[in-house]
Design a protein around this motif. Structure first.
Motif, PDB file in Angstrom:
ATOM      1  N   TYR A  11       0.819  -1.211   0.000  1.00  0.00           N
ATOM      2  CA  TYR A  11       0.000   0.000   0.000  1.00  0.00           C
ATOM      3  C   TYR A  11       0.854   1.262   0.000  1.00  0.00           C
ATOM      4  CZ  TYR A  11      -3.744   3.258   1.071  1.00  0.00           C
ATOM      5  OH  TYR A  11      -4.634   4.299   1.006  1.00  0.00           O
ATOM      6  N   MET A  21      -4.981   1.512  -4.932  1.00  0.00           N
ATOM      7  CA  MET A  21      -6.401   1.692  -4.633  1.00  0.00           C
ATOM      8  C   MET A  21      -7.016   2.845  -5.422  1.00  0.00           C
ATOM      9  SD  MET A  21      -7.334  -0.730  -2.671  1.00  0.00           S
ATOM     10  CE  MET A  21      -8.928  -0.084  -2.145  1.00  0.00           C
ATOM     11  N   GLN A  22      -6.251   3.404  -6.351  1.00  0.00           N
ATOM     12  CA  GLN A  22      -6.783   4.461  -7.212  1.00  0.00           C
ATOM     13  C   GLN A  22      -7.720   3.869  -8.268  1.00  0.00           C
ATOM     14  OE1 GLN A  22      -6.081   7.851  -6.759  1.00  0.00           O
ATOM     15  NE2 GLN A  22      -5.134   7.074  -4.864  1.00  0.00           N
ATOM     16  N   ASP A  23      -8.650   4.719  -8.741  1.00  0.00           N
ATOM     17  CA  ASP A  23      -9.620   4.260  -9.733  1.00  0.00           C
ATOM     18  C   ASP A  23      -9.002   4.185 -11.126  1.00  0.00           C
ATOM     19  OD1 ASP A  23     -12.619   3.853 -10.522  1.00  0.00           O
ATOM     20  OD2 ASP A  23     -11.833   5.340 -11.933  1.00  0.00           O
ATOM     21  N   LYS A  27     -12.726   0.548 -11.540  1.00  0.00           N
ATOM     22  CA  LYS A  27     -12.269  -0.387 -10.514  1.00  0.00           C
ATOM     23  C   LYS A  27     -10.900   0.085 -10.020  1.00  0.00           C
ATOM     24  CE  LYS A  27     -14.507  -4.356 -12.778  1.00  0.00           C
ATOM     25  NZ  LYS A  27     -14.281  -5.703 -13.396  1.00  0.00           N
ATOM     26  N   THR A  28     -10.464  -0.458  -8.895  1.00  0.00           N
ATOM     27  CA  THR A  28      -9.138  -0.085  -8.403  1.00  0.00           C
ATOM     28  C   THR A  28      -8.055  -0.707  -9.276  1.00  0.00           C
ATOM     29  OG1 THR A  28      -9.089  -1.977  -6.898  1.00  0.00           O
ATOM     30  CG2 THR A  28      -9.910   0.123  -6.013  1.00  0.00           C
ATOM     31  N   GLU A  58     -10.204  -5.406  -0.404  1.00  0.00           N
ATOM     32  CA  GLU A  58     -10.605  -5.082  -1.775  1.00  0.00           C
ATOM     33  C   GLU A  58     -10.662  -6.343  -2.638  1.00  0.00           C
ATOM     34  OE1 GLU A  58     -11.214  -2.862  -5.471  1.00  0.00           O
ATOM     35  OE2 GLU A  58     -11.843  -2.729  -3.372  1.00  0.00           O
TER      36      GLU A  58
END
Length: 242
Positions: A11, A21-23, A27-28, A58
């Motif tokens: 992370y 975790m960005q779009d 979706k990520t 996630e």
């Protein structure tokens, strides 16, 4: 031969924390990478291994397979080694969590190296892309690789290699893509052996394999995609995804 894919997912990336975790396309980034890898249908199993409960949740809530690291790790190879130490596998393919554009054709080429290596002369296989842009060749964030005449890696560097002292020589430059396939034993050796000076200097984990005499077979691919290391990379990835 049992072949699995492991996707190391940290992370707290130094240059772009939380990038996985960005779009990307609704979706990520990490979920897109996981689902693209599963969709190749090349592996007996695909597993994300992470130090983050956010990434764990996630993948798990979207029906994927995921493991939580028990220890702190400095690199993806260590994280994967811990995860597969007690698994019954022969070859492990490391797909980077920030490489959602990794494609089936390239992965199939990596797997073929081990299926054709009847004498077991290859410890690792990895991907490279031909580059010609001068700025990219000089960019320290672009890792270059030089080869012997059988496409085994001689050295990896952030510097331009080979150095073009004689510009009349037609030299091809190759960018190393961070997608690896390991024999399980080679990966566990890496995990147990200490870092040496070349790896420490360049901050490139693949140099540890070379320093300890492992053989890395390089496979050329024409699919470059985008490695998401910075917010600017993410914007490029979004445009390419469309």
């Amino acid at each position: 031969m049992k072949i699995i894919s492991m996707i190391p997912a940290r992370y707290s990336a130094s240059r772009f924390p939380g990038k996985l975790m960005q779009d990307l396309g609704g979706k990520t980034v990490i979920l897109q990478t996981y689902q693209a890898t599963v969709a190749t249908n090349l592996f007996d199993d695909v597993i994300v291994v992470t130090d983050s409960t956010v990434i764990y949740d996630e993948i798990a809530t979207n029906g994927g397979k995921v493991m939580l690291s028990k220890k702190e790790h400095d690199c993806g190879s260590d994280r994967i080694a811990e995860a597969i130490e007690h698994l019954d596998v022969d070859v492990v393919v490391n797909v980077q969590g920030d490489e959602p554009f990794t494609d089936e054709v390239s992965l199939r080429k990596l797997i073929a190296v081990f299926k054709e290596d009847t004498k077991k002369e290859v410890d690792l296989a990895s991907l490279m892309v031909h580059i010609s842009n001068e700025d990219e060749i000089k960019n320290p964030n672009t890792v270059k690789v030089v080869l012997d005449n059988k496409n085994f890696a001689l050295y990896f560097s952030r510097s331009p290699i080979p150095y073009p002292r004689d510009t009349s020589v037609a030299v091809k430059y190759y960018k190393h893509k961070g997608v690896y396939a390991f024999r399980k034993d080679a990966l566990l050796d890496f995990y147990r052996l200490p870092m040496l000076t070349l790896e420490a200097s360049e901050k490139l984990e693949q140099l540890r394999y070379l320093e300890y005499g492992k053989r890395i077979k390089m496979v050329e691919t024409s699919v470059e995609g985008v490695e998401i290391d910075t917010p600017e990379d993410l914007e490029r990835a979004k445009k390419l995804w469309k």
